[in-house]
Design a protein around this motif. Sequence first.
Motif, PDB file in Angstrom:
ATOM      1  N   TRP A 219       1.018  -1.305   0.020  1.00 37.85           N
ATOM      2  CA  TRP A 219      -0.152  -0.044   0.051  1.00 37.85           C
ATOM      3  C   TRP A 219       0.912   1.336   0.001  1.00 37.85           C
ATOM      4  O   TRP A 219       1.968   1.199   0.624  1.00 37.85           O
ATOM      5  CB  TRP A 219      -1.004   0.017   1.239  1.00 37.85           C
ATOM      6  N   TRP A 220       0.446   2.398  -0.885  1.00 38.92           N
ATOM      7  CA  TRP A 220       1.151   3.564  -0.609  1.00 38.92           C
ATOM      8  C   TRP A 220       0.483   4.665  -0.207  1.00 38.92           C
ATOM      9  O   TRP A 220      -0.840   4.719  -0.449  1.00 38.92           O
ATOM     10  CB  TRP A 220       1.713   3.770  -2.237  1.00 38.92           C
ATOM     11  N   ALA A 221       0.907   5.573   0.317  1.00 42.59           N
ATOM     12  CA  ALA A 221       0.197   7.140   0.521  1.00 42.59           C
ATOM     13  C   ALA A 221       0.826   7.920  -0.661  1.00 42.59           C
ATOM     14  O   ALA A 221       1.833   8.347  -0.412  1.00 42.59           O
ATOM     15  CB  ALA A 221       0.438   7.400   1.911  1.00 42.59           C
ATOM     16  N   VAL A 222       0.015   8.298  -1.418  1.00 41.91           N
ATOM     17  CA  VAL A 222       0.523   9.225  -2.459  1.00 41.91           C
ATOM     18  C   VAL A 222       0.199  10.740  -2.071  1.00 41.91           C
ATOM     19  O   VAL A 222      -1.022  10.990  -2.088  1.00 41.91           O
ATOM     20  CB  VAL A 222      -0.121   8.991  -3.900  1.00 41.91           C
ATOM     21  N   ALA A 223       1.196  11.444  -1.679  1.00 42.08           N
ATOM     22  CA  ALA A 223       0.926  12.712  -0.945  1.00 42.08           C
ATOM     23  C   ALA A 223       1.294  13.881  -1.905  1.00 42.08           C
ATOM     24  O   ALA A 223       2.371  13.733  -2.622  1.00 42.08           O
ATOM     25  CB  ALA A 223       1.684  13.079   0.132  1.00 42.08           C
ATOM     26  N   ASN A 224       0.715  14.865  -2.105  1.00 42.76           N
ATOM     27  CA  ASN A 224       1.233  16.004  -2.860  1.00 42.76           C
ATOM     28  C   ASN A 224       1.673  17.283  -2.149  1.00 42.76           C
ATOM     29  O   ASN A 224       1.161  17.764  -1.335  1.00 42.76           O
ATOM     30  CB  ASN A 224      -0.394  16.499  -3.585  1.00 42.76           C
ATOM     31  N   PHE A 225       2.951  17.227  -2.400  1.00 38.98           N
ATOM     32  CA  PHE A 225       3.661  18.377  -1.504  1.00 38.98           C
ATOM     33  C   PHE A 225       4.036  19.495  -2.783  1.00 38.98           C
ATOM     34  O   PHE A 225       4.067  19.240  -3.740  1.00 38.98           O
ATOM     35  CB  PHE A 225       4.957  17.777  -0.998  1.00 38.98           C
ATOM     36  N   ARG A 226       4.090  20.773  -1.996  1.00 41.62           N
ATOM     37  CA  ARG A 226       4.383  22.012  -2.800  1.00 41.62           C
ATOM     38  C   ARG A 226       5.856  21.779  -3.320  1.00 41.62           C
ATOM     39  O   ARG A 226       6.720  21.105  -2.890  1.00 41.62           O
ATOM     40  CB  ARG A 226       4.284  23.207  -1.910  1.00 41.62           C
ATOM     41  N   GLU A 227       6.055  22.283  -4.427  1.00 42.42           N
ATOM     42  CA  GLU A 227       7.195  22.253  -5.191  1.00 42.42           C
ATOM     43  C   GLU A 227       8.361  22.703  -4.486  1.00 42.42           C
ATOM     44  O   GLU A 227       9.478  22.357  -4.718  1.00 42.42           O
ATOM     45  CB  GLU A 227       7.333  22.936  -6.540  1.00 42.42           C
ATOM     46  N   GLY A 228       8.135  23.851  -3.440  1.00 44.69           N
ATOM     47  CA  GLY A 228       9.129  24.259  -2.622  1.00 44.69           C
ATOM     48  C   GLY A 228       9.551  23.231  -1.646  1.00 44.69           C
ATOM     49  O   GLY A 228      10.868  23.512  -0.965  1.00 44.69           O
ATOM     50  N   GLN A 229       8.818  22.289  -1.284  1.00 44.25           N
ATOM     51  CA  GLN A 229       9.187  21.270  -0.235  1.00 44.25           C
ATOM     52  C   GLN A 229       9.826  20.265  -0.761  1.00 44.25           C
ATOM     53  O   GLN A 229      10.374  19.544  -0.117  1.00 44.25           O
ATOM     54  CB  GLN A 229       8.041  20.958   0.272  1.00 44.25           C
ATOM     55  N   LEU A 230       9.903  19.893  -2.146  1.00 45.94           N
ATOM     56  CA  LEU A 230      10.682  18.906  -2.710  1.00 45.94           C
ATOM     57  C   LEU A 230      12.041  18.775  -2.650  1.00 45.94           C
ATOM     58  O   LEU A 230      12.569  17.602  -2.629  1.00 45.94           O
ATOM     59  CB  LEU A 230      10.243  18.579  -4.379  1.00 45.94           C
ATOM     60  N   GLN A 231      12.805  19.842  -2.236  1.00 46.55           N
ATOM     61  CA  GLN A 231      14.115  19.816  -1.989  1.00 46.55           C
ATOM     62  C   GLN A 231      14.503  19.078  -0.718  1.00 46.55           C
ATOM     63  O   GLN A 231      15.477  18.552  -0.487  1.00 46.55           O
ATOM     64  CB  GLN A 231      14.700  21.107  -1.972  1.00 46.55           C
ATOM     65  N   HIS A 232      13.619  18.788  -0.047  1.00 43.78           N
ATOM     66  CA  HIS A 232      13.726  18.357   1.413  1.00 43.78           C
ATOM     67  C   HIS A 232      13.197  17.070   1.559  1.00 43.78           C
ATOM     68  O   HIS A 232      13.131  16.274   2.422  1.00 43.78           O
ATOM     69  CB  HIS A 232      13.034  18.940   2.417  1.00 43.78           C
ATOM     70  N   ILE A 233      12.997  16.407   0.159  1.00 40.95           N
ATOM     71  CA  ILE A 233      12.179  15.054   0.234  1.00 40.95           C
ATOM     72  C   ILE A 233      13.074  14.148  -0.924  1.00 40.95           C
ATOM     73  O   ILE A 233      13.220  14.687  -1.998  1.00 40.95           O
ATOM     74  CB  ILE A 233      10.733  15.004  -0.112  1.00 40.95           C
ATOM     75  N   VAL A 234      13.454  13.245  -0.470  1.00 40.93           N
ATOM     76  CA  VAL A 234      14.359  12.379  -1.324  1.00 40.93           C
ATOM     77  C   VAL A 234      13.929  10.904  -0.920  1.00 40.93           C
ATOM     78  O   VAL A 234      13.423  10.422  -0.043  1.00 40.93           O
ATOM     79  CB  VAL A 234      15.860  12.549  -1.374  1.00 40.93           C
ATOM     80  N   PRO A 235      13.986   9.950  -2.125  1.00 43.57           N
ATOM     81  CA  PRO A 235      13.681   8.486  -1.885  1.00 43.57           C
ATOM     82  C   PRO A 235      14.383   7.863  -0.752  1.00 43.57           C
ATOM     83  O   PRO A 235      15.753   8.155  -0.608  1.00 43.57           O
ATOM     84  CB  PRO A 235      13.921   7.748  -3.094  1.00 43.57           C
ATOM     85  N   GLY A 236      13.908   7.018  -0.015  1.00 40.60           N
ATOM     86  CA  GLY A 236      14.597   6.476   1.297  1.00 40.60           C
ATOM     87  C   GLY A 236      14.288   7.184   2.379  1.00 40.60           C
ATOM     88  O   GLY A 236      14.559   6.508   3.846  1.00 40.60           O
ATOM     89  N   MET A 237      13.915   8.391   2.492  1.00 41.25           N
ATOM     90  CA  MET A 237      13.257   8.903   3.940  1.00 41.25           C
ATOM     91  C   MET A 237      12.175   8.322   4.594  1.00 41.25           C
ATOM     92  O   MET A 237      11.484   7.622   3.898  1.00 41.25           O
ATOM     93  CB  MET A 237      13.035  10.509   3.579  1.00 41.25           C
TER      94      MET A 237
END
Length: 403
Positions: free
Chosen positions: A303-321
């Motif tokens: 199961w996945w949770a598909v979350a929509n984040f603002r483009e300004g927050q993507l710099q703090h999100i990387v796979p594996g977190m």
Amino acid sequence: MEITATNAGKLIGRILSVVIVIGALILALVVIERTNHNPRTDDSEILANFIGIAPQVEGPIVRLAVHDNELVKQGDLLYEIDDRPYRYNLERAISEQATLEGQISDERRKISALVSAVSVSQANILGTAADVTRYTAAVDEARADVANAEQGVSRAQAEWSYANNNFHRIEPLLAKQFVTVDQVDRARTSEIAQGQALKQAQSQLHLAQASLQSALAQEQRSKAMLQQSNAQHEQAQNAVTTLEPLINQRGARASAIETARYNLNNCRVYAPFTARVTNLTISEGAYAHIGQQVFTLIDARTWWAVANFREGQLQHIVPGMKADVYVMSKPTERFSGVVDSVGFGVTPDEDVIGRLQPGLPDVQRTLNWVHLASRYPVRVRVENPPPELFRISESAVVVIRGR
């Protein structure tokens, strides 16, 4: 004293105000820091992979082993289609293959007999060729005998002519007594003997000529038999068939058997993985068509949770977190998750760039004073999700916990 107390109260109030403002600023900075490094959004949904179950063979459903929204294990029977036509097709395909193998065996025996006939005809050719050689030698021998007989006749003819001439030459001289009676008798006897020798030589010549004719006839007959043997041999060779047309059918017959067996096996449909049955709208007795979806299976393994984040927050999100996931059906329980991927594209906003179409871009002549940040989907895989709680499109809250 009153003035002093008033001034002290004002001072304390000012100090408290400054402390409250500084605390608020510190709290705002902490919130901003935590929000930037631990992004949070409630614009998310729970998703899972799902597939439509459609039959690969058609026929009436004779058994429906599942119910709507039921959890099934991998390998559980889902439904069964009437397999009698496909079982008959398999039996017919097996029978046709056995018939083909019987034809190949019969053809092998026929070919063996024809090959034996070819060998016999080859032996006949060798025998008749030997007869031709023998009779050719006999002809040559008979010709030699004829030539010898002709020479004997010529010699006997010459000796008889000499004896005859000598007899007729000295016989008249007997009356004049130039020769004696004995000389005349010897001349007559010699003429008679040479005549008999001539007749005997002529008889031997006739016999040699007859032998020659017989040898020639036998030679012609042996040559005719040789031609006949060659014709029979060629006919026997042409009569020998090949197994290739029948052997080439083996692949098609084997393929027909495998296809029939494949269709028969597809009459029973099993769960390919642990899943949840949904959208079940049929019952036993319904006619299943090839490729027409019967119901849907939701993959309950991941199961996945598909979350929509603002483009300004993507710099703090990387796979594996690491991430925390909360579902609205049980908001007090926290589920651990891992960021699987971060989206790289969403549908362009027509109000910003216009419509993308063939030809020239259609750009809107408007200006939005408030520019909203785009949101990109971040896929968070939930670890150890309870299958009875998670549902597709369920509202969720996702908090990224960083590394």
